[in-house]
Scaffold this active site. Structure first.
Site, short mmCIF file in Angstrom:
data_model
loop_
_atom_site.label_atom_id
_atom_site.label_comp_id
_atom_site.label_asym_id
_atom_site.label_seq_id
_atom_site.Cartn_x
_atom_site.Cartn_y
_atom_site.Cartn_z
N GLY A 15 0.83 -1.20 0.00
CA GLY A 15 0.00 0.00 0.00
C GLY A 15 0.86 1.25 0.00
N SER A 16 0.42 2.27 0.71
CA SER A 16 0.97 3.61 0.51
C SER A 16 2.37 3.86 1.06
CB SER A 16 0.00 4.66 1.09
OG SER A 16 -1.19 4.66 0.34
N THR A 17 2.89 2.99 1.91
CA THR A 17 4.30 3.16 2.31
C THR A 17 5.21 3.03 1.09
OG1 THR A 17 4.26 0.84 2.98
CG2 THR A 17 4.15 2.48 4.75
N LYS A 19 4.77 4.41 -1.64
CA LYS A 19 4.85 5.70 -2.33
C LYS A 19 6.16 6.43 -2.05
CE LYS A 19 -0.16 6.18 -2.52
NZ LYS A 19 -1.36 6.66 -1.82
N SER A 70 -1.48 11.19 0.60
CA SER A 70 -1.40 9.81 0.13
C SER A 70 -2.37 9.58 -1.03
CB SER A 70 -1.70 8.83 1.27
OG SER A 70 -1.15 7.57 0.99
#
Length: 285
Positions: A15-17, A19, A70
């Site tokens: 997921g967004s980590t 990014k 995010s």
């Protein structure tokens, strides 16, 4: 079950980590800047597939604000701007799709789709941390390179081995495996990730009196091959202090039994507590 170390054996969609890696690659390759402007309508279409943002539309925002929010469409666009060849060059340099070489058995290599099989929609999803699987250790190793000056360090557990008499029998020397991004890009990423904790989704990891950087993540859970809508894997990657990072922390919370199980609410507070204790232990003023 007792021998299983989930930090090295379990691959998951981060997921967004993730990014952090996309942002670093996009800045380093020159396809964006922190001031670059985007627009989020809460969804974006790639090759006929609709990819949604995690919440309401963010509207006009800069790249830096996209990281704080995010925002999935921003990172879809960054991945597509880079294209497969460039993005994959960075992902490979960050050590994805292969073991880290840690001195522990049972390490997973994670899953990175072969570059020749990647479609635009896959690339778009990888940009915000879907359609790719990493171990917590892999992600931490790669994220550390984004904030430590651009050096991908080989992780190790044992610093040295001594005899009963105190003689050093074996000592581990830190080893740089690759340099995925420039030091200047790393400097920028530290500032951008500090803003995520100060103003964005990472506020719950803040430690009063210290400069903390980091990024939350909320990943999907699959059961019997289908996405389960009401449970997630919440996570937070953090480091401190921003001006001269001494340590990093990765907290992953799987399927928390809470009404809101996003990384900002389940993982970030614990990471903040850990970082507060470590900062005191290291006597960082």
């Amino acid at each position: 079950a007792q021998w299983r170390n989930r930090c090295v054996s379990d691959a998951y969609e981060p997921g967004s980590t993730f990014k952090i890696l996309t942002a670093s690659a996009a800045l380093d390759s020159g396809v964006t800047t922190p001031e670059d402007r985007f627009y989020c309508s809460a969804k974006i279409t790639v090759d006929g597939d609709t990819i949604r943002c995690w919440g309401r539309a963010h509207g006009p925002e800069s790249m830096a604000e996209g990281l704080q929010n995010s925002c999935n469409p921003v990172f879809v666009e960054l991945a597509l701007r880079m294209g497969t060849d460039t993005f994959y060059r960075y992902l490979t340099s960050f050590g994805l799709g292969k073991s880290t070489g840690l001195d522990l058995p049972g390490e997973s290599e994670g899953i990175l789709i072969g570059s020749r099989y990647v479609k635009n929609v896959d690339l778009a999803r990888i940009g915000f941390g879907q359609s790719v699987a990493v171990t917590p250790l892999q992600l931490m190793m790669a994220a550390n390179a984004c904030i430590n000056g651009g050096k991908l360090m080989k992780p190790y557990l044992v610093s040295e081995i001594q005899s009963a008499e105190g003689e050093v029998l074996q000592r581990t020397t830190p080893m740089v495996r690759a340099t995925p991004i420039r030091a200047e890009t790393s400097d920028t990423m530290r500032e951008l990730l500090e803003a995520v904790v100060k103003q964005g989704g990472g506020k719950n990891a803040a430690v009063p009196g210290y400069r903390i950087g980091g990024k939350t993540g909320t990943a999907q859970v699959y059961k019997e091959g289908k996405i389960v809508r009401n449970v997630h894997i919440g996570s937070f990657y953090g480091f401190a202090p921003v001006e001269d990072p001494q340590f990093s922390v990765m907290v992953v919370v799987k399927e928390a039994q809470t009404p809101v199980d996003y990384g900002s609410t389940t993982a970030a507070p614990f990471a903040g507590q850990i970082m507060a204790s470590v900062l005191q232990y290291l006597e960082v003023p």
